[in-house]
Design a protein around this motif. Structure first.
Motif, PDB file in Angstrom:
ATOM      1  N   VAL A 118       0.856  -1.184   0.000  1.00 27.64           N
ATOM      2  CA  VAL A 118       0.000   0.000   0.000  1.00 27.64           C
ATOM      3  C   VAL A 118       0.892   1.233   0.000  1.00 27.64           C
ATOM      4  N   GLN A 119       0.717   2.093  -0.983  1.00 32.15           N
ATOM      5  CA  GLN A 119       1.498   3.320  -1.084  1.00 32.15           C
ATOM      6  C   GLN A 119       0.616   4.530  -0.799  1.00 32.15           C
ATOM      7  N   GLU A 120       1.097   5.409   0.059  1.00 31.58           N
ATOM      8  CA  GLU A 120       0.425   6.685   0.297  1.00 31.58           C
ATOM      9  C   GLU A 120       0.962   7.686  -0.714  1.00 31.58           C
ATOM     10  N   VAL A 121       0.066   8.348  -1.438  1.00 34.11           N
ATOM     11  CA  VAL A 121       0.496   9.201  -2.547  1.00 34.11           C
ATOM     12  C   VAL A 121      -0.210  10.546  -2.500  1.00 34.11           C
ATOM     13  N   VAL A 136      -2.758   3.755  -2.630  1.00 34.28           N
ATOM     14  CA  VAL A 136      -2.769   2.872  -3.793  1.00 34.28           C
ATOM     15  C   VAL A 136      -2.344   1.478  -3.357  1.00 34.28           C
ATOM     16  N   TYR A 137      -3.202   0.507  -3.615  1.00 33.02           N
ATOM     17  CA  TYR A 137      -2.867  -0.891  -3.344  1.00 33.02           C
ATOM     18  C   TYR A 137      -2.307  -1.521  -4.615  1.00 33.02           C
ATOM     19  N   LEU A 138      -1.124  -2.107  -4.500  1.00 32.78           N
ATOM     20  CA  LEU A 138      -0.496  -2.837  -5.591  1.00 32.78           C
ATOM     21  C   LEU A 138      -0.467  -4.312  -5.230  1.00 32.78           C
ATOM     22  N   PRO A 139      -1.022  -5.188  -6.068  1.00 35.81           N
ATOM     23  CA  PRO A 139      -1.065  -6.612  -5.735  1.00 35.81           C
ATOM     24  C   PRO A 139       0.318  -7.241  -5.806  1.00 35.81           C
ATOM     25  N   PRO A 140       0.522  -8.405  -5.186  1.00 36.98           N
ATOM     26  CA  PRO A 140       1.835  -9.059  -5.217  1.00 36.98           C
ATOM     27  C   PRO A 140       2.367  -9.264  -6.620  1.00 36.98           C
ATOM     28  N   VAL A 169      -8.562   1.491   4.019  1.00 35.89           N
ATOM     29  CA  VAL A 169      -7.463   0.547   4.234  1.00 35.89           C
ATOM     30  C   VAL A 169      -7.617  -0.159   5.571  1.00 35.89           C
ATOM     31  N   GLU A 170      -7.862   0.607   6.630  1.00 35.10           N
ATOM     32  CA  GLU A 170      -7.793   0.066   7.982  1.00 35.10           C
ATOM     33  C   GLU A 170      -9.128  -0.428   8.534  1.00 35.10           C
ATOM     34  N   LYS A 171     -10.248   0.125   8.049  1.00 31.83           N
ATOM     35  CA  LYS A 171     -11.559  -0.265   8.573  1.00 31.83           C
ATOM     36  C   LYS A 171     -12.324  -1.173   7.612  1.00 31.83           C
ATOM     37  N   LEU A 172     -12.299  -0.844   6.325  1.00 34.47           N
ATOM     38  CA  LEU A 172     -13.013  -1.650   5.333  1.00 34.47           C
ATOM     39  C   LEU A 172     -12.124  -2.715   4.698  1.00 34.47           C
ATOM     40  N   MET A 194      -7.483   4.411  -3.568  1.00 33.06           N
ATOM     41  CA  MET A 194      -8.457   4.666  -2.508  1.00 33.06           C
ATOM     42  C   MET A 194      -8.340   6.098  -1.992  1.00 33.06           C
ATOM     43  N   LEU A 195      -9.460   6.805  -2.007  1.00 28.14           N
ATOM     44  CA  LEU A 195      -9.475   8.187  -1.538  1.00 28.14           C
ATOM     45  C   LEU A 195     -10.898   8.584  -1.179  1.00 28.14           C
TER      46      LEU A 195
END
Length: 379
Positions: A118-121, A136-140, A169-172, A194-195
């Protein structure tokens, strides 16, 4: 200490407990009928009520992610950010800047190529001039050598209003759920952006291009996909992008998919509504422009505009959601148009809250995954 800090919640609860104990201890001394005793009793009771109210409010905010900071809570967060133009070329420049990278909590594997990242951008819209933060979530698979030339489908994920992006990210648990579903073969690896839809805080713009105001629809439909595609390996053709949202974000997701089927091949609204409200949080969204107001009304759009070539998903529950009848009506309206494809998740019961949406998110991710293609082909 920040609004979402656990220390703040602990202090509020401790204050409530101490005030209760102190009230019980001091009550006999304040039992007289003079004005000082009466004022003391009233003051103690008010203090206990305020401490309890603060404790419950802080706990609810931590659970549902309504406000991110004290400034956000008191409406003082008005800075829309400063757009900084960066040199193009390569993935190190452009309108998207990576601030931090972290592992996916709860995922199997701590390294990016096994558990994702997960990257914060920071994202700056070149057309809308809107700047906002996202995750931003990047899959493996994004980090695995055998996929180094592959492009991936992407989905924008929006909170409700006011909401916080971190809650996604943290709740859902969107990243954790996407990683698990892909590992189990129930969805394809996807990038999630995600925003919150509140990109001009504290105003609720309802994802509308406001005359002489924030151009929010342009940001989500044009600037955001362009910024992400320039930085990550996302498919560039129609069919690569979808959009998901809950509550206000759900309305935005449906509207953006209907207005821009050339961008979003699928849109999912969890507990959405179907017409932008006008209230103290939104202000005058349309500035007297009847055409703009009509276009933001999904009922009007279904009746008067050509059916968009996109796929839509709506969710509700028979007991607990106020949009149940409206959702059934919306499904019938879309079915009557023919070209637009409509699906639904209807629970027997479930309120307008995170717990309900967590029950709907796995099926929603599977649904949207089956309608996107990282190479740009519609399914």
């Amino acid at each position: 200490m920040g609004l979402t800090s656990k220390k703040v919640l602990v202090l509020a609860v401790l204050a409530a407990v101490l005030l209760f104990v102190g009230t019980v201890w001091l009550w006999p001394r304040l039992s007289r009928r003079n004005w000082r005793a009466v004022s003391g009793r009233v003051g103690l009771l008010l203090a206990i009520q305020m401490a309890l109210f603060a404790s419950v409010g802080l706990a609810a905010n931590q659970a549902f992610g309504f406000y991110a900071s004290w400034a956000d809570l008191f409406g003082q967060e008005t800075d829309q950010g400063v757009v900084v133009d960066h040199a193009t070329g390569g993935r190190s420049g452009g309108p998207l800047q990576v601030l931090e990278a972290r592992r996916v909590e709860g995922a199997a594997g701590v390294r990016p190529h096994t558990g994702g990242q997960v990257q914060e951008v920071d994202i700056a819209g070149r057309t809308s001039r809107i700047a906002t933060r996202a995750y931003v979530y990047l899959p493996p698979e994004y980090f695995q050598p055998r996929y180094r030339t592959r492009t991936f489908p992407a989905a924008v994920v929006l909170t409700g209003y006011p909401g916080t992006a971190k809650a996604l990210v943290e709740k859902l648990h969107f990243p954790r759920t996407a990683q698990r579903l892909a590992k189990d073969g129930r969805m394809q690896p996807m990038i999630l952006v995600m925003l919150r839809p509140t990109v001009a805080p504290p105003r609720d713009t309802e994802c509308v291009d406001i005359p002489r105001g924030p151009q929010t629809e342009t940001f989500f439909a044009k600037d955001l996909p362009e910024a992400v595609t320039a930085h990550y390996r996302v498919g560039r053709k129609p069919g690569s992008w979808g959009i998901i949202g809950d509550s206000t974000g759900g309305y935005c997701a449906l509207k953006l998919a209907m207005h821009h089927p050339d961008v979003f091949a699928a849109g999912a609204g969890l507990s959405p509504y179907y017409k932008a409200p006008i209230d103290a949080t939104t202000g005058d969204l349309f500035q007297g422009d009847k055409g703009l107001r009509n276009r933001a009304d999904l009922w009007w759009y279904l009746k008067h505009m050509p059916a968009p070539d996109t796929s839509l998903l709506v969710t509700s529950s028979k007991v607990g959601e106020s949009n149940y009848k409206a959702t059934l009506r919306f499904i019938d309206g879309v079915k009557a148009k023919g070209l637009t494809r409509i699906s639904s998740i209807i629970l027997d019961s479930g309120g307008h809250n995170f717990n309900t949406w967590r029950r709907e998110i796995p099926a929603t991710l599977e649904w949207i995954s089956g309608r996107l293609d990282g190479h740009g082909n519609r399914s």
